[in-house]
Design a protein around this motif. Structure first.
Motif, PDB file in Angstrom:
ATOM      1  N   SER A 129      45.056  32.743  39.734  1.00 18.86           N
ATOM      2  CA  SER A 129      46.311  33.305  39.243  1.00 18.86           C
ATOM      3  C   SER A 129      46.799  32.488  38.053  1.00 18.86           C
ATOM      4  O   SER A 129      46.372  31.344  37.856  1.00 18.86           O
ATOM      5  N   GLN A 199      44.989  31.114  44.008  1.00 14.47           N
ATOM      6  CA  GLN A 199      46.026  31.722  44.841  1.00 14.47           C
ATOM      7  C   GLN A 199      46.038  31.017  46.203  1.00 14.47           C
ATOM      8  O   GLN A 199      44.971  30.653  46.709  1.00 14.47           O
ATOM      9  N   PRO A 200      47.207  30.699  46.784  1.00 13.02           N
ATOM     10  CA  PRO A 200      48.553  31.152  46.419  1.00 13.02           C
ATOM     11  C   PRO A 200      49.407  30.054  45.772  1.00 13.02           C
ATOM     12  O   PRO A 200      50.631  30.187  45.783  1.00 13.02           O
ATOM     13  N   THR A 221      45.367  38.455  41.078  1.00  9.87           N
ATOM     14  CA  THR A 221      44.388  37.459  40.645  1.00  9.87           C
ATOM     15  C   THR A 221      43.424  38.092  39.647  1.00  9.87           C
ATOM     16  O   THR A 221      43.240  39.308  39.641  1.00  9.87           O
TER      17      THR A 221
END
Length: 273
Positions: A129, A199-200, A221
């Protein structure tokens, strides 16, 4: 006479071959990490801290998804667990030199890493991300908009996040840090426009600092990566055990349950704050 001698030697060698093969198999079994772990009643696990994979808790110990996985694996092996926190940049060399028996640390399976270590089947999947600084990133909302020379990106050294930043944002300026916390501080101190991480971590930080940070890709993502256990090469018994353990814990729902707890809720926040 010479022919008879050759035949006799051949028969001796053929009859001894099964004994040599059996001896070699027994030696391999005895040298297996699995056998050593059982013999020593101790599983040594190398890991590095990543939110929420592995984190320092209030008591000075460690908690997180990977820590739970390591504890359950050791429990199912009926051995003690020894956690060995290790810098990410040196974690594979530490495994190869015997500092611990296995890496359980959110390690993405890549061809380059697989040349050095053996990976188990994936026990989870991750993805990259982007977390952006509102002041420096402005209205940017796509990968292409971050892929320019005037954009400064930060990531953790030696990670697939760093590799993803190099691959997908080659025009941006990339700076690497030993720790995600250091990279995050660059973002919070307005010294970088964006951070690339698994992630996260970005999602949690966007919630925590929502007035200063945001998720340009709306929480999506831009990669999908298999995560596996890493062990030293030449150990089929240990690899077989780990793969079957993963199949079992997928089948009984334990891995999915624990993943959902750590990655889709923040019920664990009280353990670390």
């Amino acid at each position: 006479m010479k022919t008879q001698l050759i035949l006799l030697l051949s028969l001796v060698l053929l009859s001894a071959a099964p004994l040599w093969a059996s001896s070699s198999r027994q030696q391999l079994i005895q040298e297996s990490t699995l056998e050593q772990v059982i013999k020593n009643n101790r599983l040594r696990v190398g890991f590095s801290t990543f939110v929420p994979w592995a984190m320092k808790d209030k008591t000075g110990g460690f908690t997180g998804f990977e820590i739970e996985v390591a504890r359950q694996l050791a429990q199912d092996m009926d051995v003690e667990l020894e956690l060995v926190p290790t810098r990410w940049s040196g974690i594979i060399p530490a495994l190869l030199t015997g500092k611990f028996d296995i890496i359980i640390g959110g390690m993405g399976i890549t061809p380059a890493r697989n040349l050095k270590v053996n990976f188990s089947d994936p026990y989870e999947y991750s993805g990259m991300s982007i977390l952006a600084n509102r002041r420096l990133a402005g209205e940017r909302s796509t990968l292409a908009e971050f892929n320019t020379p005037d954009v400064e990106i930060v990531a953790r050294i030696g990670t697939t996040a760093a590799a993803a930043a190099e691959r997908y944002l080659p025009e941006a300026k990339l700076r690497l840090f030993d720790d995600e916390g250091q990279a995050l501080q660059e973002l919070l101190n307005n010294r970088a426009a964006a951070l690339v991480a698994s992630q996260p971590f970005p999602e949690f930080q966007a919630l925590r600092y929502q007035e200063r940070l945001y998720l340009p890709l709306a929480g999506k993502t831009f990669t999908r990566e298999p995560i596996g256990f890493a062990i030293r090469k030449g150990d089929p018994d240990f690899l077989n055990f780990l793969n079957n353990w993963i199949r079992l814990r997928f089948a009984d729902g334990w891995l999915e349950q624990r993943y959902n707890y750590w990655f889709t809720t923040d019920d664990w926040r009280g353990q670390i704050e």
